[in-house]
Design a protein around this motif. Structure first.
Motif, PDB file in Angstrom:
ATOM      1  N   GLU A 129     -17.068  -3.956 -18.821  1.00 41.75           N
ATOM      2  CA  GLU A 129     -17.043  -3.576 -17.414  1.00 41.75           C
ATOM      3  C   GLU A 129     -15.604  -3.560 -16.926  1.00 41.75           C
ATOM      4  O   GLU A 129     -14.806  -4.400 -17.337  1.00 41.75           O
ATOM      5  N   ILE A 130     -15.315  -2.624 -16.022  1.00 43.04           N
ATOM      6  CA  ILE A 130     -13.950  -2.545 -15.483  1.00 43.04           C
ATOM      7  C   ILE A 130     -13.854  -3.508 -14.300  1.00 43.04           C
ATOM      8  O   ILE A 130     -13.616  -3.108 -13.170  1.00 43.04           O
ATOM      9  N   ASN A 131     -14.097  -4.767 -14.575  1.00 41.77           N
ATOM     10  CA  ASN A 131     -14.081  -5.749 -13.489  1.00 41.77           C
ATOM     11  C   ASN A 131     -12.874  -6.669 -13.655  1.00 41.77           C
ATOM     12  O   ASN A 131     -11.969  -6.393 -14.444  1.00 41.77           O
ATOM     13  N   SER A 132     -12.880  -7.758 -12.945  1.00 39.71           N
ATOM     14  CA  SER A 132     -11.690  -8.598 -12.946  1.00 39.71           C
ATOM     15  C   SER A 132     -11.464  -9.341 -14.255  1.00 39.71           C
ATOM     16  O   SER A 132     -10.464 -10.022 -14.419  1.00 39.71           O
ATOM     17  N   SER A 133     -12.403  -9.173 -15.218  1.00 42.52           N
ATOM     18  CA  SER A 133     -12.182  -9.856 -16.497  1.00 42.52           C
ATOM     19  C   SER A 133     -11.145  -9.129 -17.352  1.00 42.52           C
ATOM     20  O   SER A 133     -10.622  -9.699 -18.304  1.00 42.52           O
ATOM     21  N   LEU A 134     -10.839  -7.885 -17.042  1.00 45.83           N
ATOM     22  CA  LEU A 134      -9.819  -7.176 -17.825  1.00 45.83           C
ATOM     23  C   LEU A 134      -8.436  -7.659 -17.396  1.00 45.83           C
ATOM     24  O   LEU A 134      -8.185  -7.863 -16.206  1.00 45.83           O
ATOM     25  N   SER A 135      -7.542  -7.785 -18.365  1.00 42.89           N
ATOM     26  CA  SER A 135      -6.194  -8.245 -18.031  1.00 42.89           C
ATOM     27  C   SER A 135      -5.425  -7.106 -17.374  1.00 42.89           C
ATOM     28  O   SER A 135      -5.845  -5.939 -17.403  1.00 42.89           O
ATOM     29  N   GLY A 136      -4.293  -7.444 -16.790  1.00 43.52           N
ATOM     30  CA  GLY A 136      -3.472  -6.450 -16.102  1.00 43.52           C
ATOM     31  C   GLY A 136      -3.058  -5.305 -17.016  1.00 43.52           C
ATOM     32  O   GLY A 136      -3.130  -4.134 -16.638  1.00 43.52           O
ATOM     33  N   GLY A 137      -2.637  -5.645 -18.234  1.00 44.42           N
ATOM     34  CA  GLY A 137      -2.208  -4.614 -19.178  1.00 44.42           C
ATOM     35  C   GLY A 137      -3.385  -3.783 -19.670  1.00 44.42           C
ATOM     36  O   GLY A 137      -3.275  -2.570 -19.834  1.00 44.42           O
ATOM     37  N   GLU A 138      -4.538  -4.448 -19.875  1.00 45.99           N
ATOM     38  CA  GLU A 138      -5.718  -3.718 -20.351  1.00 45.99           C
ATOM     39  C   GLU A 138      -6.172  -2.677 -19.333  1.00 45.99           C
ATOM     40  O   GLU A 138      -6.441  -1.522 -19.670  1.00 45.99           O
ATOM     41  N   ILE A 139      -6.234  -3.094 -18.066  1.00 44.61           N
ATOM     42  CA  ILE A 139      -6.735  -2.149 -17.058  1.00 44.61           C
ATOM     43  C   ILE A 139      -5.744  -1.006 -16.850  1.00 44.61           C
ATOM     44  O   ILE A 139      -6.125   0.136 -16.625  1.00 44.61           O
ATOM     45  N   LYS A 140      -4.470  -1.315 -17.014  1.00 38.57           N
ATOM     46  CA  LYS A 140      -3.445  -0.278 -16.892  1.00 38.57           C
ATOM     47  C   LYS A 140      -3.598   0.766 -18.002  1.00 38.57           C
ATOM     48  O   LYS A 140      -3.479   1.963 -17.779  1.00 38.57           O
ATOM     49  N   ARG A 141      -3.911   0.299 -19.206  1.00 34.26           N
ATOM     50  CA  ARG A 141      -4.115   1.226 -20.323  1.00 34.26           C
ATOM     51  C   ARG A 141      -5.337   2.104 -20.091  1.00 34.26           C
ATOM     52  O   ARG A 141      -5.333   3.295 -20.399  1.00 34.26           O
ATOM     53  N   ILE A 142      -6.407   1.491 -19.546  1.00 32.06           N
ATOM     54  CA  ILE A 142      -7.628   2.258 -19.280  1.00 32.06           C
ATOM     55  C   ILE A 142      -7.370   3.306 -18.203  1.00 32.06           C
ATOM     56  O   ILE A 142      -7.855   4.435 -18.277  1.00 32.06           O
TER      57      ILE A 142
END
Ligand code: ATP
Ligand code: MG
Lengths: 244, 305
Positions: A129-142
């Motif tokens: 899920e694209i929720n707050s469990s993704l790290s800053g770098g991970e969500i940036k890559r997505i």
């Protein structure tokens, strides 16, 4: 080709943030926009993608006036924007977002291709899920992958390097070099990073809401690297010292 | 069994021309069919409407399906089902209830379920509620669920109500012994003038036990929902509740979480967020080419999944 003429934008009921911006982004060129924090780069990107409307001026995409088009229409007309601060969604997965971006269902092989470009393994991430469990770098890559998935002629990336670790940096540069090679429209990257500046065709400097320099990399980059920002006027004049 | 019952069963359970494993189908207030297996014994209650369901200790990988359907107006069904899960058993229970009403008369299902989980047993409990049919007659459900977990037992409850019910009042209470765990995931969608109320009361009585309540709801139109949770920590335990609600139009939601720490080592957390769809989520999906309406639908669909 994207043309901005006499673009201004102010905070609703307040200060002028962008003042009379005139810029042309040629097809087949990678333009890097840089400049001090708060200079107005993200605001400019939002105006291009339609997230904000200019107070005055016009925006032409391939000669077509898109100034009054909404976000959806601009997206359908071939504009993509990777947010500086990616949005999180409770419930939507990485696969959902990439499929919405691509406009069709993606096979696992497609997901692998897309996600590996941004250094993520599809097996580990597609159902996250694209929720707050993704790290800053991970969500940036997505976020970057969501723009790549759209394959639009015009792509804007807002500080794509932010939060990306040192080890992955060259991978990111390769993504942009690759996009640059297959470019049908313009590639615009907002960045503070020397390595990203070094792959630019054109560089634009925005500071205090105006374009302070623009031109080919060879003309702009040397000057930028020798500049030195001395902080704010008020502090350098030396306000009152001591604790009283 | 009526055709409409079969339709409802397909939506609320895994029914495909029948069930594998033990089952009991309730139709309009009566038991339509039931089947026990070697390890799962289903017995009609003597004194009350409903069933006693006994799962033998150590039973693994089996399922029990106990759907209930109301297919017409003027039915007020009340049923008591008790589940006794033997030590170390690990099974799936699928309940769920469909209320179809084409008439002007009210139709109601009121299922009172009790779960007694013996030591180290594990239950995945799935429950789906729907309302269908074109009549003006009110469709309502009032499920009551009581959960008793012995040492080391684990219960996961997935419950959803996605539209179609005018009125629902659900009460869930639980008592947790040492080392047991309870997870409840609830999904609610109300529309029009529907009302949904949900109320959780969980007492954590043993060390190392924990509860996780996750409720996501969408109140469309002029509908109203209320959420109440009360977690009581009587031991060295963890308790977490989370209530997220979206109100896209004029819906209203009130959330009243209550945490009661009666032991110094009880660690209890509550999170609640109620509001319209986050503007930035809509913006992001629009930049991918979705219209406002499409973006909203995707956000809600994902949220309630
Ligand atoms: N909605 C707003 N309300 C108030 N101020 C705003 C708003 N949007 C932008 N600003 C201000 O406008 C200025 C330009 O912001 P912008 O985000 O475009 O800067 P930037 O060049 O992208 O900076 P950075 O390098 O830090 O990302 C900043 O001073 C910012 O605080
Ligand atoms: Mg910025």
């Amino acid at each position: 080709m994207l043309q901005l003429s006499n673009i201004s934008w102010s905070i609703p009921g307040g200060e002028h943030i962008l003042k009379d911006i005139n810029l042309t982004f040629q097809d087949g060129k990678l333009t890097v926009i840089t400049g001090p924090n708060g200079g107005g780069k993200t605001t400019l990107a939002k105006l291009i993608a339609g997230l904000e409307q200019p107070a005055s001026g016009s925006i032409l995409l391939d000669g077509k006036d898109i100034t009054h088009m909404d976000i959806t229409q601009r997206a359908k007309n071939g504009i993509s924007y990777a947010f500086q601060q990616p949005v999180r969604f409770k419930g939507l997965t990485v696969r959902d977002l990439l499929e919405l971006a691509a406009g069709f269902n993606l096979q696992e092989a497609d997901l692998c291709t897309l996600l590996s470009k941004v250094g993520l393994c599809a097996r580990d991430y597609m159902d996250r899920e694209i929720n707050s469990s993704l790290s800053g770098g991970e969500i940036k890559r997505i976020e970057i992958a969501s723009v790549l998935a759209r394959r639009t002629p015009l792509m804007i990336f807002d500080e794509p390097e932010a939060g990306i670790d040192l080890w992955s940096f060259s991978g990111l540069i390769d993504v942009f070099l690759d996009a640059r090679r297959n470019l049908k429209g313009s590639l615009i990257i907002i960045s503070h990073q020397e390595r990203i500046l070094s792959i630019a065709d054109e560089i634009i400097v925005i500071s205090g809401g105006v374009v302070t320099a623009s031109g080919p990399k060879s003309a702009i980059l040397p000057g930028l690297l020798s500049e030195n920002d001395g902080g704010c006027d008020w502090c350098s004049k030396g306000p009152k010292k001591g604790g009283n | 069994m009526k055709t409409i019952t079969e339709k409802l069963l397909e939506t609320i359970s895994d029914w495909k021309d029948g069930f594998s494993g033990a089952y009991s189908i309730r139709e309009d207030g009566k038991c339509a069919e039931f089947r026990s297996t070697d390890t799962i014994r289903i017995e009609p209650k003597q004194d009350l409407p409903g069933l006693d369901i006994h799962v033998a200790p150590g039973t693994k990988g089996e399922t029990v399906s106990i759907p209930a359907c109301v297919t017409q107006g003027d039915i007020d069904d009340l049923v008591y089902n008790d589940f006794y899960i033997g030590e170390g058993a690990d099974i799936i229970i699928s309940a769920g209830c469909g209320v179809h009403n084409d008439s002007g008369e009210p139709a109601r299902h009121n299922g009172i379920h009790r779960f007694f989980l013996a030591k180290n047993s594990h239950v995945l409990y799935r429950e789906k509620h729907i309302g269908t049919g074109g009549g003006d007659g009110k469709r309502s459900i009032d499920p009551v669920t009581s959960i008793f977990l012995e040492e080391g037992a684990v219960m996961e409850m997935d419950t959803s109500q996605i539209g179609g019910l005018d009125d629902s009042n659900r009460k869930t209470n639980a008592e947790l012994a040492a080392g047991s765990r309870l997870t409840i995931r609830e999904r609610l969608l109300t529309e029009g003038n529907q009302q949904a109320h949900t109320d959780f009361e969980v007492s954590i009585n043993g060390d190392g036990a924990g509860v996780d309540l996750i409720s996501r709801s969408v109140a469309r139109g002029d509908s109203h929902q209320s959420y109440r949770s009360h977690i009581i920590g009587n031991a060295k335990c963890t308790g977490h509740s989370e209530c997220d609600a979206i109100i896209p139009e004029n819906g209203t939601v009130s959330a009243a979480p209550e945490l009661d720490a009666r032991n110094q080592d009880a660690s209890l957390i509550h999170e609640a967020a109620i509001g319209k769809i986050a503007g930035e989520q809509l913006l992001k999906l629009k930049t991918l080419g979705l219209t406002e309406t499409e973006a909203e639908a995707k956000i809600v669909e994902g949220f309630l999944r």
